[in-house]
Design a protein around this motif. Structure first.
Motif, PDB file in Angstrom:
ATOM      1  N   VAL A 174       0.866  -1.141   0.003  1.00  0.00           N
ATOM      2  CA  VAL A 174       0.106  -0.136  -0.085  1.00  0.00           C
ATOM      3  C   VAL A 174       0.894   1.285   0.249  1.00  0.00           C
ATOM      4  CG1 VAL A 174      -2.013  -1.231   0.974  1.00  0.00           C
ATOM      5  CG2 VAL A 174      -0.307   0.047   2.501  1.00  0.00           C
ATOM      6  N   LEU A 175       0.180   2.395  -0.221  1.00  0.00           N
ATOM      7  CA  LEU A 175       1.005   3.543  -0.499  1.00  0.00           C
ATOM      8  C   LEU A 175       2.503   3.501  -0.967  1.00  0.00           C
ATOM      9  CD1 LEU A 175       0.040   4.755   3.161  1.00  0.00           C
ATOM     10  CD2 LEU A 175      -0.820   5.846   1.159  1.00  0.00           C
ATOM     11  N   PRO A 176       2.305   2.869  -2.508  1.00  0.00           N
ATOM     12  CA  PRO A 176       3.745   2.753  -2.989  1.00  0.00           C
ATOM     13  C   PRO A 176       4.511   3.867  -3.271  1.00  0.00           C
ATOM     14  CG  PRO A 176       1.971   2.078  -4.411  1.00  0.00           C
ATOM     15  CD  PRO A 176       1.442   2.342  -3.058  1.00  0.00           C
ATOM     16  N   ASN A 177       3.882   5.012  -3.504  1.00  0.00           N
ATOM     17  CA  ASN A 177       4.478   6.247  -4.039  1.00  0.00           C
ATOM     18  C   ASN A 177       4.864   7.029  -2.681  1.00  0.00           C
ATOM     19  OD1 ASN A 177       4.040   5.810  -6.612  1.00  0.00           O
ATOM     20  ND2 ASN A 177       1.914   6.625  -6.643  1.00  0.00           N
ATOM     21  N   MET A 178       4.493   6.586  -1.542  1.00  0.00           N
ATOM     22  CA  MET A 178       4.715   7.317  -0.400  1.00  0.00           C
ATOM     23  C   MET A 178       5.709   6.547   0.530  1.00  0.00           C
ATOM     24  SD  MET A 178       2.179   8.599   2.609  1.00  0.00           S
ATOM     25  CE  MET A 178       1.108   9.502   1.586  1.00  0.00           C
ATOM     26  N   LEU A 179       5.486   5.187   0.853  1.00  0.00           N
ATOM     27  CA  LEU A 179       6.014   4.354   1.809  1.00  0.00           C
ATOM     28  C   LEU A 179       6.966   3.366   1.127  1.00  0.00           C
ATOM     29  CD1 LEU A 179       3.549   4.170   4.572  1.00  0.00           C
ATOM     30  CD2 LEU A 179       5.160   6.005   4.465  1.00  0.00           C
ATOM     31  N   ASP A 180       8.091   3.054   1.586  1.00  0.00           N
ATOM     32  CA  ASP A 180       8.820   1.915   1.389  1.00  0.00           C
ATOM     33  C   ASP A 180       8.247   0.736   2.103  1.00  0.00           C
ATOM     34  OD1 ASP A 180      10.659   2.856  -0.432  1.00  0.00           O
ATOM     35  OD2 ASP A 180      11.734   3.672   1.300  1.00  0.00           O
ATOM     36  N   PRO A 181       8.411  -0.625   1.590  1.00  0.00           N
ATOM     37  CA  PRO A 181       7.579  -1.938   2.016  1.00  0.00           C
ATOM     38  C   PRO A 181       7.885  -1.928   3.583  1.00  0.00           C
ATOM     39  CG  PRO A 181       8.781  -2.257   0.005  1.00  0.00           C
ATOM     40  CD  PRO A 181       9.205  -1.133   0.347  1.00  0.00           C
ATOM     41  N   GLU A 182       8.894  -1.743   4.329  1.00  0.00           N
ATOM     42  CA  GLU A 182       9.022  -1.928   5.639  1.00  0.00           C
ATOM     43  C   GLU A 182       8.287  -1.052   6.433  1.00  0.00           C
ATOM     44  OE1 GLU A 182      12.765   0.532   4.992  1.00  0.00           O
ATOM     45  OE2 GLU A 182      11.413  -0.664   3.719  1.00  0.00           O
ATOM     46  N   ILE A 183       8.088   0.322   5.857  1.00  0.00           N
ATOM     47  CA  ILE A 183       7.238   1.274   6.683  1.00  0.00           C
ATOM     48  C   ILE A 183       5.765   0.955   6.564  1.00  0.00           C
ATOM     49  CG2 ILE A 183       6.893   3.505   6.836  1.00  0.00           C
ATOM     50  CD1 ILE A 183       9.551   2.861   7.636  1.00  0.00           C
ATOM     51  N   ALA A 184       5.382   0.651   4.989  1.00  0.00           N
ATOM     52  CA  ALA A 184       4.036   0.104   4.966  1.00  0.00           C
ATOM     53  C   ALA A 184       3.435  -0.863   5.416  1.00  0.00           C
ATOM     54  CB  ALA A 184       3.883   0.172   3.399  1.00  0.00           C
ATOM     55  N   GLU A 185       4.545  -1.825   5.915  1.00  0.00           N
ATOM     56  CA  GLU A 185       4.007  -3.312   6.563  1.00  0.00           C
ATOM     57  C   GLU A 185       2.816  -3.103   7.719  1.00  0.00           C
ATOM     58  OE1 GLU A 185       5.934  -7.359   8.424  1.00  0.00           O
ATOM     59  OE2 GLU A 185       7.235  -5.537   7.788  1.00  0.00           O
ATOM     60  N   ALA A 186       3.334  -2.222   8.609  1.00  0.00           N
ATOM     61  CA  ALA A 186       2.206  -1.903   9.874  1.00  0.00           C
ATOM     62  C   ALA A 186       1.121  -1.333   9.204  1.00  0.00           C
ATOM     63  CB  ALA A 186       3.022  -1.025  10.930  1.00  0.00           C
ATOM     64  N   ALA A 187       0.961  -0.723   8.351  1.00  0.00           N
ATOM     65  CA  ALA A 187      -0.153   0.079   7.785  1.00  0.00           C
ATOM     66  C   ALA A 187      -0.972  -1.126   7.056  1.00  0.00           C
ATOM     67  CB  ALA A 187       0.056   1.101   6.773  1.00  0.00           C
ATOM     68  N   GLU A 188      -0.546  -1.933   6.522  1.00  0.00           N
ATOM     69  CA  GLU A 188      -1.239  -2.934   5.781  1.00  0.00           C
ATOM     70  C   GLU A 188      -2.005  -4.051   6.694  1.00  0.00           C
ATOM     71  OE1 GLU A 188       1.280  -5.202   3.202  1.00  0.00           O
ATOM     72  OE2 GLU A 188       1.757  -3.088   1.954  1.00  0.00           O
ATOM     73  N   LYS A 189      -1.125  -4.328   7.885  1.00  0.00           N
ATOM     74  CA  LYS A 189      -1.589  -4.919   8.917  1.00  0.00           C
ATOM     75  C   LYS A 189      -2.691  -4.521   9.715  1.00  0.00           C
ATOM     76  CE  LYS A 189      -0.272  -7.370  13.136  1.00  0.00           C
ATOM     77  NZ  LYS A 189       0.999  -7.598  14.152  1.00  0.00           N
ATOM     78  N   GLU A 190      -2.762  -3.023   9.617  1.00  0.00           N
ATOM     79  CA  GLU A 190      -3.831  -2.332  10.268  1.00  0.00           C
ATOM     80  C   GLU A 190      -5.008  -2.373   9.788  1.00  0.00           C
ATOM     81  OE1 GLU A 190      -5.510   0.328  13.347  1.00  0.00           O
ATOM     82  OE2 GLU A 190      -4.008  -1.077  13.305  1.00  0.00           O
ATOM     83  N   LEU A 191      -4.942  -2.278   8.143  1.00  0.00           N
ATOM     84  CA  LEU A 191      -6.096  -2.362   7.279  1.00  0.00           C
ATOM     85  C   LEU A 191      -6.846  -3.733   7.489  1.00  0.00           C
ATOM     86  CD1 LEU A 191      -4.685  -0.360   4.208  1.00  0.00           C
ATOM     87  CD2 LEU A 191      -6.471   0.289   5.389  1.00  0.00           C
TER      88      LEU A 191
END
Length: 440
Positions: A174-191
């Motif tokens: 998620v948010l590929p233009n804003m975040l790198d995968p390791e930062i996006a990981e927690a956001a994905e889990k939250e969704l």
């Protein structure tokens, strides 16, 4: 027919900024076809009942109080030689100087089924009304295509209404233009924990139904039941009515220089209808954000009042909220930076307040650094508290070419409710980690 010293086509962030900054110093007309200028980024919060609908509508006084005339009409043709604009209502307006600030429109992909009822984008007042009507009709299954900030915010709003919500994106995170995968990981889990079904690394190839949408077909041949699908996959400049003119237009919008001047004398452009470059790489990138449009409007307003300012380019600082997390990013992601530079990355992780305070939350920051000159190229942050102030600090670091050695000398404040201990600072700590890697 009326002659304006300055005629602005478009009533979005760029156009409004121009009128507010110029005010009554020029005879201004501002033309927009919409009933209202919208606070677009607040629209998802109307859907989940956080805000009343009326709060997203800007009052006309935001324009008229500046002394400008508000023209409710659509520009359909411009004669640049005669300096005239014709409108959908059949009127004509003359100008001495013209500003095109027509914004951008959401994209529908070229796939089968986009003509079905229940297929839409999300940008306008009409879009918001349509989604509200659909939600209130008792829709059970909704798909949102595009896991950028708009898609994520909309998916959360629909999910909050008790609707089975699917979020689909062709990218693996998620948010590929804003975040790198390791930062996006927690956001994905939250969704996922919120109950949103994620379909990442998958593409929508067809929309199925007779007259109304029934299902979304993915490239792995999986069908997702949906009575509504909303595409949030990108924007295209609203310049089709100018395509046969002498105005120079490229793939992502009108071509301008750093003064917002077009190739035609006395004609300027600003905002999402403009193509421009990264302030970091000087290469053309997309920058269709309200904050960029406002900045362009300020530069152009100053120059129209005999100033000499230049627009420096896109840095694309942005933020959103994903459940209990606030996330943001600016500049280049690691992936984009690595395509052009040899880089190192560094992270720091502290608390949002003194750790002894019972409400302190986790916060993590990442910096992307150019090995050659040690400059910061970008950064990202995820936190339990708002992050826009921290994103803006990283943007300033990137914009003004600071390197990580200079960040070691950054003077910061500390207070138990608002920061980590005085012994350290999130940005300084990440810089320290980067210096260690660079010097090792």
């Amino acid at each position: 027919m009326k002659n304006y010293d300055l005629l602005i086509i478009g009533g979005g962030p760029a156009g409004i900024t121009l009128t507010k900054n110029i005010k009554n110093k020029r005879d201004i007309g501002i033309m927009r076809p919409e009933d209202h200028s919208m606070i677009y980024c607040a629209m998802p919060y109307v859907i989940e009942d956080l805000l009343p609908y009326e709060k997203t509508l800007k009052t006309d006084s935001i324009v008229t109080d500046t002394g400008a005339d508000l023209i409710r009409d659509l520009a359909v043709d411009i004669n640049f030689e005669n300096k005239t604009v014709k409108t959908a209502k059949g009127d004509q307006y003359d100008y001495n100087e013209l500003i095109i600030a027509t914004g951008a429109d959401p994209i529908l992909p070229p796939i089968a089924g986009t003509e079905l009822d229940g297929v839409m984008t999300f940008k306008s007042e009409d879009d918001l009304k349509k989604i509200l009507d659909t939600v209130n009709s008792g829709v059970e299954n909704v798909s949102v295509v595009g896991a950028g900030a708009i898609g994520i915010e909309l998916a959360q709003a629909l999910n909050e209404k008790g609707i089975k919500t699917n979020l689909i994106d062709m990218m693996p995170t998620v948010l590929p233009n804003m975040l790198d995968p390791e930062i996006a990981e927690a956001a994905e889990k939250e969704l996922k924990e919120l109950g949103i079904n994620l379909y990442l690394d998958q593409r929508v190839v067809e929309l199925k139904g007779d007259s109304a949408l029934e299902a979304v077909m993915l490239d792995n041949e999986e069908e997702i039941a949906s009575e509504l699908v909303v595409f949030a996959v990108g924007m295209k400049p609203n310049v089709d009515f100018l395509k046969d003119s002498d105005l120079e237009i490229a793939a992502d919008g009108i071509l301008v220089n750093d003064k917002m001047e077009t190739n035609i004398e006395d004609v300027y452009a600003a905002g999402d209808c403009v193509q421009f470059e990264s302030g970091i790489t000087d290469e053309v990138i997309s920058g269709k954000l309200a904050t960029n449009a406002v900045a362009m409007g300020r530069v152009l307003a100053a120059n129209l009042l005999d100033g000499n300012r230049s627009y420096k380019g896109f840095y694309n600082g942005a933020a959103t909220k994903v459940g209990k997390f606030y996330v943001g990013g600016t500049g280049l992601t690691e992936k984009l930076a690595a395509e052009k530079y040899e880089i190192v990355t560094a992270q720091s992780e502290f608390k949002t307040a003194f750790p002894i305070m019972p409400f302190a939350k986790d916060v993590k920051l990442k910096l992307i650094v150019n090995k050659a000159d040690r400059r910061v190229l970008g950064g990202q942050i995820i936190s339990g508290e708002p992050v826009t102030d921290k994103v803006d600090k990283i943007t300033m670091t990137v914009q003004y070419g600071l390197n990580v050695d200079q960040l070691l000398d950054f003077n910061y404040s500390a207070q138990p409710y608002q920061s980590f201990y005085p012994a350290h600072n999130l940005l300084v700590k990440a810089a320290e980690e980067a210096v260690k890697k660079l010097d090792s």
